[in-house]
Design a protein around this motif. Sequence first.
Motif, PDB file in Angstrom:
ATOM      1  N   VAL A 158     -11.739  -0.196  -8.875  1.00 49.41           N
ATOM      2  CA  VAL A 158     -11.368  -0.750  -7.617  1.00 49.41           C
ATOM      3  C   VAL A 158     -10.254  -0.252  -6.217  1.00 49.41           C
ATOM      4  N   GLU A 159     -10.731   0.086  -5.254  1.00 44.69           N
ATOM      5  CA  GLU A 159      -9.998   1.073  -3.976  1.00 44.69           C
ATOM      6  C   GLU A 159      -8.799   0.295  -3.893  1.00 44.69           C
ATOM      7  N   VAL A 160      -8.322   1.451  -3.659  1.00 48.70           N
ATOM      8  CA  VAL A 160      -6.832   0.675  -2.930  1.00 48.70           C
ATOM      9  C   VAL A 160      -5.978   2.305  -2.947  1.00 48.70           C
ATOM     10  N   LEU A 161      -5.524   1.767  -1.512  1.00 47.96           N
ATOM     11  CA  LEU A 161      -4.938   2.864  -0.479  1.00 47.96           C
ATOM     12  C   LEU A 161      -5.761   3.880  -0.228  1.00 47.96           C
ATOM     13  N   GLY A 162      -6.845   3.906   0.053  1.00 47.95           N
ATOM     14  CA  GLY A 162      -8.267   4.949   0.394  1.00 47.95           C
ATOM     15  C   GLY A 162      -9.197   5.259  -1.099  1.00 47.95           C
ATOM     16  N   ARG A 163      -8.091   5.509  -1.931  1.00 49.83           N
ATOM     17  CA  ARG A 163      -9.232   5.978  -3.554  1.00 49.83           C
ATOM     18  C   ARG A 163      -9.307   4.943  -4.651  1.00 49.83           C
ATOM     19  N   ARG A 164      -9.829   5.189  -5.546  1.00 49.29           N
ATOM     20  CA  ARG A 164     -10.400   4.196  -6.258  1.00 49.29           C
ATOM     21  C   ARG A 164      -9.737   4.757  -7.420  1.00 49.29           C
ATOM     22  N   THR A 169      11.256   0.189   1.215  1.00 49.04           N
ATOM     23  CA  THR A 169      10.247  -1.033   1.347  1.00 49.04           C
ATOM     24  C   THR A 169       9.677  -0.048   2.928  1.00 49.04           C
ATOM     25  N   VAL A 170       8.170  -0.245   2.244  1.00 51.42           N
ATOM     26  CA  VAL A 170       7.335   0.259   3.476  1.00 51.42           C
ATOM     27  C   VAL A 170       6.724  -1.182   3.491  1.00 51.42           C
ATOM     28  N   ARG A 171       6.452  -1.365   4.784  1.00 55.34           N
ATOM     29  CA  ARG A 171       5.231  -1.948   5.181  1.00 55.34           C
ATOM     30  C   ARG A 171       3.697  -1.116   6.164  1.00 55.34           C
ATOM     31  N   LEU A 172       2.827  -1.875   4.836  1.00 54.34           N
ATOM     32  CA  LEU A 172       1.462  -1.122   5.145  1.00 54.34           C
ATOM     33  C   LEU A 172       0.965  -1.481   6.636  1.00 54.34           C
ATOM     34  N   ALA A 173      -0.236  -0.792   7.408  1.00 49.35           N
ATOM     35  CA  ALA A 173      -0.865  -0.675   8.444  1.00 49.35           C
ATOM     36  C   ALA A 173      -0.986  -2.648   8.876  1.00 49.35           C
ATOM     37  N   LEU A 193      -1.006   6.393  -4.580  1.00 52.49           N
ATOM     38  CA  LEU A 193      -0.142   5.834  -6.611  1.00 52.49           C
ATOM     39  C   LEU A 193      -0.807   6.913  -7.186  1.00 52.49           C
ATOM     40  N   PRO A 194      -0.527   6.920  -8.411  1.00 55.93           N
ATOM     41  CA  PRO A 194      -0.375   8.054  -8.985  1.00 55.93           C
ATOM     42  C   PRO A 194      -1.809   7.919  -9.809  1.00 55.93           C
ATOM     43  N   ASP A 195      -2.487   8.437 -10.256  1.00 54.11           N
ATOM     44  CA  ASP A 195      -4.301   8.422 -10.925  1.00 54.11           C
ATOM     45  C   ASP A 195      -4.421   8.136 -11.844  1.00 54.11           C
ATOM     46  N   ARG A 218       2.365  -6.364  -4.667  1.00 55.01           N
ATOM     47  CA  ARG A 218       1.348  -6.273  -4.663  1.00 55.01           C
ATOM     48  C   ARG A 218       0.790  -5.598  -3.391  1.00 55.01           C
ATOM     49  N   ILE A 219      -0.599  -4.985  -4.339  1.00 52.49           N
ATOM     50  CA  ILE A 219      -1.319  -4.673  -2.581  1.00 52.49           C
ATOM     51  C   ILE A 219      -2.868  -4.500  -2.494  1.00 52.49           C
ATOM     52  N   PRO A 220      -3.506  -5.019  -1.524  1.00 52.80           N
ATOM     53  CA  PRO A 220      -4.676  -5.159  -0.919  1.00 52.80           C
ATOM     54  C   PRO A 220      -5.678  -4.449  -1.940  1.00 52.80           C
ATOM     55  N   ALA A 221      -6.823  -4.811  -3.063  1.00 57.68           N
ATOM     56  CA  ALA A 221      -8.170  -4.065  -3.218  1.00 57.68           C
ATOM     57  C   ALA A 221      -8.962  -4.020  -3.250  1.00 57.68           C
ATOM     58  N   VAL A 222      -9.359  -3.625  -2.872  1.00 59.67           N
ATOM     59  CA  VAL A 222     -11.403  -4.024  -2.883  1.00 59.67           C
ATOM     60  C   VAL A 222     -12.760  -3.261  -4.302  1.00 59.67           C
TER      61      VAL A 222
END
Length: 361
Positions: free
Chosen positions: A266-272, A317-321, A348-350, A256-260
């Motif tokens: 939605v925008e996630v990891l800087g991309r829509r 496994t990676v930890r985001l900021a 993430l893939p487009d 699960r990755i935060p999105a707005v």
Amino acid sequence: MTTTTLKPPYGAPLHPGSATVEFRALRRAFGSTVALDGLDLTVHPGELLALLGPSGCGKTTALRILAGFETHDSGEVLVDGKDVTRTPAHKRDAGMVFQSYSLFPHLSALDNVSFGLKMRGVGKSERRAKAQELLELVGLPQRAAHYPHQMSGGQQQRIALARALALQPRVLLLDEPLSALDAKVRLNLREEIRRLQQELGITTLFVTHDQEEALSMADRVAVLKAGRLEQCATPSELYARPATAFVAEFVGTMSRIPAVRSGDGVEVLGRRHEVDGVLPAARALQVLVRPENVGLTPGGDAVVTGASFLGAVTRLTVRLADGTEVKSDLPTEQAALLPVGGGATVSLPDRPVLVDVATGK
């Protein structure tokens, strides 16, 4: 809830008596506990359909109602269009295999298999010949004279399967038949059950809480949650296009990755990204993504915190900021460029993404 319909046959000749099974608005409660809450589901002739879900989701209750061992409060259970509610269990033409084998300890394998035929008045020579034929079908002709205590768990379950098939049932019901076996035997037996089911072309319902069993054996998988059907689809569709967040996380691994919100996406990891399905109305959102769809490149704000070698693939496994942990499956050679403790950029893939209300995890 979504369902996918396949056109029979499923790559095997149909058993001459294979049946269509339908659950219509099926409801069953035990006191204040609702086991089934309006289940609608169809099983096609010759299909192996797995009922998958956590403990208490209603899958075994549905199986027992079909077998005639439980009654439902409302709704219908139909076999080839006929409501079997008032049909006694022994007249439903359903063979059932239980988790606990349920063999008669004082009877040999041959006599266990032929027991149902004896109860139906079949002559001794005929029923013994049929039982021997079934023992050969399940690969145990040499165990005909052995008693249950003289056989392994896997062998006992094969005998139980042969016994269920002896009466040539129109529907075969399997209630977590492999859960009591060790891993290697379980793998071998599930392949054997699938081979027999396809060879016989018999309509089969298989109850399990093991997603690997369901995905590897079934033509379609019905995922249940709290007595309701979340999704019924082929294994590949269920994995690639889960209809709900529950299905996505229950079948396979998800991060699960935060999105707005961004318009109708939605925008996630800087991309829509466009949204696959419905965009929840909640303000706090998360995108659900499988490890093989998470890209990693060396350098960046994310930190690699773990690595699990899986052969050709390594799961990192990676930890985001913001502290969110994300899993990524990469070719092992590529993963070697991302050592634990090093920085990484996550992408993430487009394509459209599955979005859910944030859980706070």
